[in-house]
Design a protein around this motif. Sequence first.
Motif, mmCIF file in Angstrom:
data_model
loop_
_atom_site.group_PDB
_atom_site.id
_atom_site.type_symbol
_atom_site.label_atom_id
_atom_site.label_comp_id
_atom_site.label_asym_id
_atom_site.label_seq_id
_atom_site.Cartn_x
_atom_site.Cartn_y
_atom_site.Cartn_z
ATOM 1 N N ARG A 1 -3.215 -1.726 16.912
ATOM 2 C CA ARG A 1 -3.988 -1.236 15.768
ATOM 3 C C ARG A 1 -5.067 -2.254 15.409
ATOM 4 N NH1 ARG A 1 -0.286 -1.484 10.732
ATOM 5 N NH2 ARG A 1 -1.014 0.654 10.602
ATOM 6 N N HIS B 1 -7.125 -2.002 12.028
ATOM 7 C CA HIS B 1 -6.429 -2.016 10.744
ATOM 8 C C HIS B 1 -6.626 -3.382 10.098
ATOM 9 C CE1 HIS B 1 -3.333 -0.546 7.928
ATOM 10 N NE2 HIS B 1 -2.997 -1.828 7.836
ATOM 11 N N SER C 1 6.397 -0.610 4.603
ATOM 12 C CA SER C 1 5.881 0.029 5.809
ATOM 13 C C SER C 1 4.541 -0.602 6.170
ATOM 14 C CB SER C 1 5.689 1.530 5.563
ATOM 15 O OG SER C 1 4.581 1.749 4.688
ATOM 16 N N GLY D 1 1.779 0.620 6.048
ATOM 17 C CA GLY D 1 0.727 1.092 5.158
ATOM 18 C C GLY D 1 0.638 0.340 3.844
ATOM 19 N N GLU D 2 1.493 -0.661 3.639
ATOM 20 C CA GLU D 2 1.508 -1.400 2.379
ATOM 21 C C GLU D 2 0.307 -2.342 2.253
ATOM 22 O OE1 GLU D 2 3.764 -0.767 0.170
ATOM 23 O OE2 GLU D 2 5.238 0.282 1.413
ATOM 24 N N ALA E 1 1.052 -4.815 8.056
ATOM 25 C CA ALA E 1 0.484 -4.339 6.796
ATOM 26 C C ALA E 1 -0.719 -5.204 6.410
ATOM 27 C CB ALA E 1 1.549 -4.362 5.709
ATOM 28 N N CYS E 2 -1.265 -4.945 5.222
ATOM 29 C CA CYS E 2 -2.465 -5.627 4.749
ATOM 30 C C CYS E 2 -2.112 -6.617 3.652
ATOM 31 C CB CYS E 2 -3.468 -4.590 4.234
ATOM 32 S SG CYS E 2 -4.968 -5.308 3.527
ATOM 33 N N SER F 1 -0.165 -2.226 -3.346
ATOM 34 C CA SER F 1 1.105 -1.520 -3.567
ATOM 35 C C SER F 1 2.257 -2.470 -3.885
ATOM 36 C CB SER F 1 1.468 -0.682 -2.337
ATOM 37 O OG SER F 1 1.650 -1.511 -1.188
#
Length: 489
Positions: free
Chosen positions: A17, A20, A174, A176-177, A202-203, A228
């Motif tokens: 990814r 991302h 996850s 996506g956090e 994640a970010c 998040s």
Amino acid sequence: MPSSRLAETVAAHGDSRPHHTALHLNDQAVTYGRLRELTRSLRGELSKLNLAPGSTVCVPAHKTPQTIALLLAVFHEGHIALAPSPDLGSAALGHLAQQARVSHLLTAAGDGVLSAEPVTAQEDAAQGFTVPDPGSAQLLLTTSGSTGTPKIVPIEAAGFDAFADWAAGEFALSPGEVALSYAPLNFDLALLDVWTFLRLGACVVLVDRQRATDAAHLAALTARHRVSFVQGVPMMYRLLLEHGGSFTAVRHAVFTGDRMPQDLLRRVTPAFPAAAFHNVFGCTETNDSFIHRVDPATLAGPMPIGRPIRGTQALVLDAEGGHLTSAGTGELLVSTPFQTRGYLRRELNETAFTQLEGRTFYRTGDIVTRTPEGLYFLEGRADWHVKVRGVRTNLQEVENVIAAHPDVAEAVVVPLPDPQAGVRLHAHVTHRPGSDLTGLRLRTHLGRHLPRHAIPSSVHLTDTPLPRTSTGKPDRNLIKQNHLKESDA
């Protein structure tokens, strides 16, 4: 973690990814693909140093993508990184480097260029210190370091993996956090909001240390990046709320470091309408060891530190050193799946760690009360420690650094309440006769030997002896009262 395995995992995210975002810092976004490239480049620069296998290098923990990439490069190459505070005085940094047998001081500039400064070995300075083992730990953090020589704590790779697995499950994390990383990179909090999130792919939104008290900037980061996950000391939450607003994307808000005041908790709740609230408790030596799910609607009185995390065992010792088998108050000992095997300085381990019931327990020095229901409340410290901005700081050791100045006759350091930091330090100093010592000169001395949080925010210089109690001890309460009266005048 902080291991070759973590570095390989993050590199794999760069392959799977690449577009991302891994890291944000101010207006800079670094994708996993860019982080992989930057890490590879720094690995190439490291190889040119011809380091011996498993060497220990010092990487001051500047909170930048370049420093994170450099640490990953060190892990990739099988070396060990000592990552102290970048604010540490030069004398203290030199002592740490010698104790850990550091070969080079490494930094990565904004363009990713590696700077390497050789460190001359002094084996005498490392006597009594264990040689770091890259097979078990590739990251060395330090304790709060209220003296010029903080304790060096190896972060076990297996312990981090167990912690990251627990955190991902506990908070249902996850890829996506988006985490807001507020604490310095050299704090153990980064094991969760930096390294665990990178492990997931994640970010991480890094808070620039130069703007950590900029309330508008902090709130804008949290809202703009739809954070998040947040964790931090009460001061961070005060700053987030300073300009109002609602952080609707936050799923988990974690309190740590200091007790969350009731008035602040009442304001936090509506600002994070979708969040679950957690109080966590731990230290560098053990990582998180307690957690409490906070229900602001029903909480009355002090907030508990909670119950032991899965796999953690807690013991409470009474004043005579006996184990409390039910409710009561005493010193807290913990054994966690995440803890260090011991400090590098071997003699410290004899008193800090103890074998009980077939497990190694860490003596926290914290006084807790355990209720009949098994809930734990923190009562205070068994020694001279207080927490300044969430960092455990030893008052007596700060006094020792002040007293080492040749113009100081005696000194006392007392903690005072502070609405932002929770606690601030005040020093009452008697200078030697004929001395021209000034507050500026004393602060310069302290800056060479202490991290920022341990430097007293106010200093009272006098040529009169310290006020004393009837037993001859410095009257700390009177010093506190006098300073508070002067401040209010």
